[in-house]
Scaffold this active site. Structure first.
Site, PDB file in Angstrom:
ATOM      1  N   GLU A   1       7.975  -4.793  11.202  1.00  0.00           N
ATOM      2  CA  GLU A   1       8.647  -2.989  11.040  1.00  0.00           C
ATOM      3  C   GLU A   1       9.702  -2.517  11.882  1.00  0.00           C
ATOM      4  OE1 GLU A   1       6.326  -1.537   8.278  1.00  0.00           O
ATOM      5  OE2 GLU A   1       7.507   0.075   8.099  1.00  0.00           O
TER       6      GLU A   1
ATOM      7  N   ASP B   1       0.615  -1.417  -0.133  1.00  0.00           N
ATOM      8  CA  ASP B   1      -0.139  -0.170  -0.030  1.00  0.00           C
ATOM      9  C   ASP B   1       0.453   1.461  -0.497  1.00  0.00           C
ATOM     10  OD1 ASP B   1       0.952   0.370   2.497  1.00  0.00           O
ATOM     11  OD2 ASP B   1      -1.329  -0.379   3.366  1.00  0.00           O
ATOM     12  N   SER B   2       2.262   1.119   0.301  1.00  0.00           N
ATOM     13  CA  SER B   2       3.100   2.140   0.101  1.00  0.00           C
ATOM     14  C   SER B   2       3.160   2.474  -1.458  1.00  0.00           C
ATOM     15  CB  SER B   2       4.786   2.030   0.043  1.00  0.00           C
ATOM     16  OG  SER B   2       4.679   0.658  -0.454  1.00  0.00           O
TER      17      SER B   2
HETATM   18  O1  KIV Z   1       3.393  -0.832   1.778  1.00  0.00           O
HETATM   19  C1  KIV Z   1       4.792  -2.084   1.769  1.00  0.00           C
HETATM   20  O2  KIV Z   1       5.676  -1.154   0.847  1.00  0.00           O
HETATM   21  C2  KIV Z   1       5.187  -2.326   3.607  1.00  0.00           C
HETATM   22  C3  KIV Z   1       6.180  -2.497   3.577  1.00  0.00           C
HETATM   23  C4  KIV Z   1       6.462  -3.877   4.470  1.00  0.00           C
HETATM   24  C5  KIV Z   1       7.407  -2.975   2.650  1.00  0.00           C
HETATM   25  O3  KIV Z   1       4.211  -2.933   3.590  1.00  0.00           O
END
Ligand code: KIV
Length: 298
Positions: free
Chosen positions: A192, A54-55
């Protein structure tokens, strides 16, 4: 008759592959990406897991927060990774409020990620209080990766991005979350922004492969955002070491293109026309009827 298996031909990575690698102490590499072309190149490099993170709401769509990720877009980019990658395991990332509002909604949305999004595993940001939901999804046949520690979908509550597990109490709570979510059926854990010793303790007792991001070197797998790895982000997180400078490379290539266009210095022979056709065109051109402008205006 024995089947001949060609040596050195990469095979599709499955959950079982990750479990075996974790057992053998062979670390696996994961990256978050958002489109099929990137997936193709990352897959060719041998990346084991691709996450449609979701990034992408920030890096592909330009929003400020991960909570702005639209559900349909998240499903689309998950399928794009699958179409781009031959071998990597593809993990979907359920966006904010696609699993928190109610369990039935969560199940239906997870199903969309598996059917329309072609996901192998579905990731949710959770803690021990979500164990019942994880158990329900697992019973329904959804392989769940439980993302614990720093949960970007919750930064509003925490007042910003901060590491989790820096006090003994927080570390114990995280260990309890990891236990509860595995007991509920999570097939992977993702940690994380957790201090190394806390991550190491969780990995030590985990029965499922653990993926880390900013969680030291103990986890069985490591994940980064591909844009951070490739030098495309202006302010990558402190644990993300870029291995390429694609941002400046893109800028330089695009600025060469700008100059070429303004100098009209483009190749002119990409598509050619035989001389006799060019001569006929010159003759016929004056006979092409003019549009009836009056009718168009009416
Ligand atoms: O959305 C994302 O990129 C993530 C990370 C763990 C890389 O959740």
């Amino acid at each position: 008759m024995s089947t001949c298996i060609e040596p050195n031909v990469p095979r599709r990575v499955t959950l079982r592959t990750l479990v075996k690698m974790a057992k053998r102490g062979e670390p696996f590499a994961c990256l978050a990406a958002y489109d099929a072309t990137m997936a193709r190149w990352l897959d060719r490099a041998g990346v084991h897991v691709l996450l449609a993170g979701d990034s992408g709401s920030q890096l592909a769509l330009g929003y400020e927060r991960t909570i702005d990720m639209p559900l349909d877009y998240a499903i689309q980019i998950t399928a794009a990774l699958r179409r781009g990658a031959l071998n990597a395991l593809v993990m979907a990332d359920m966006p904010f409020m696609s699993y928190q509002a109610d369990d039935a909604d969560a199940l239906r949305n997870a199903a969309r990620f598996m059917t329309e999004g072609l996901a192998d595993v579905v990731k949710v940001e959770v803690d021990g209080s979500h164990a019942d939901l994880v158990a329900k999804m697992t019973r329904a046949g959804v392989p769940i990766c439980a993302h614990i520690g720093l949960r970007p979908q919750n930064v509003g509550l925490q007042g910003g991005y901060r590491a989790v597990g820096r006090t003994a109490e927080e570390a114990c709570a995280l260990l309890a979350d990891a236990r509860a979510l595995q007991d509920a059926g999570a097939v992977l854990l993702l940690l994380e922004a957790v201090p190394d010793p806390v991550a190491a303790a969780i990995v030590e007792e985990s029965r499922v492969p653990v993926i880390g991001i900013g969680a030291g070197s103990a986890p069985h797998g490591q994940i980064l955002v591909a844009h951070d790895l490739l030098g495309l982000t202006d302010t990558p997180p402190r644990f993300a070491q870029p291995f390429a400078e694609l941002g400046p490379a893109i800028r330089d290539a695009a600025s060469k293109w700008v100059s070429r266009v303004s100098d009209r210095a483009l190749p002119t022979d990409a598509y050619t026309m035989p001389d006799d056709e060019a001569a006929r065109f010159a003759r016929l051109r004056s006979k092409v009827p003019e549009p009836d402008r009056q009718r168009a205006e009416d």
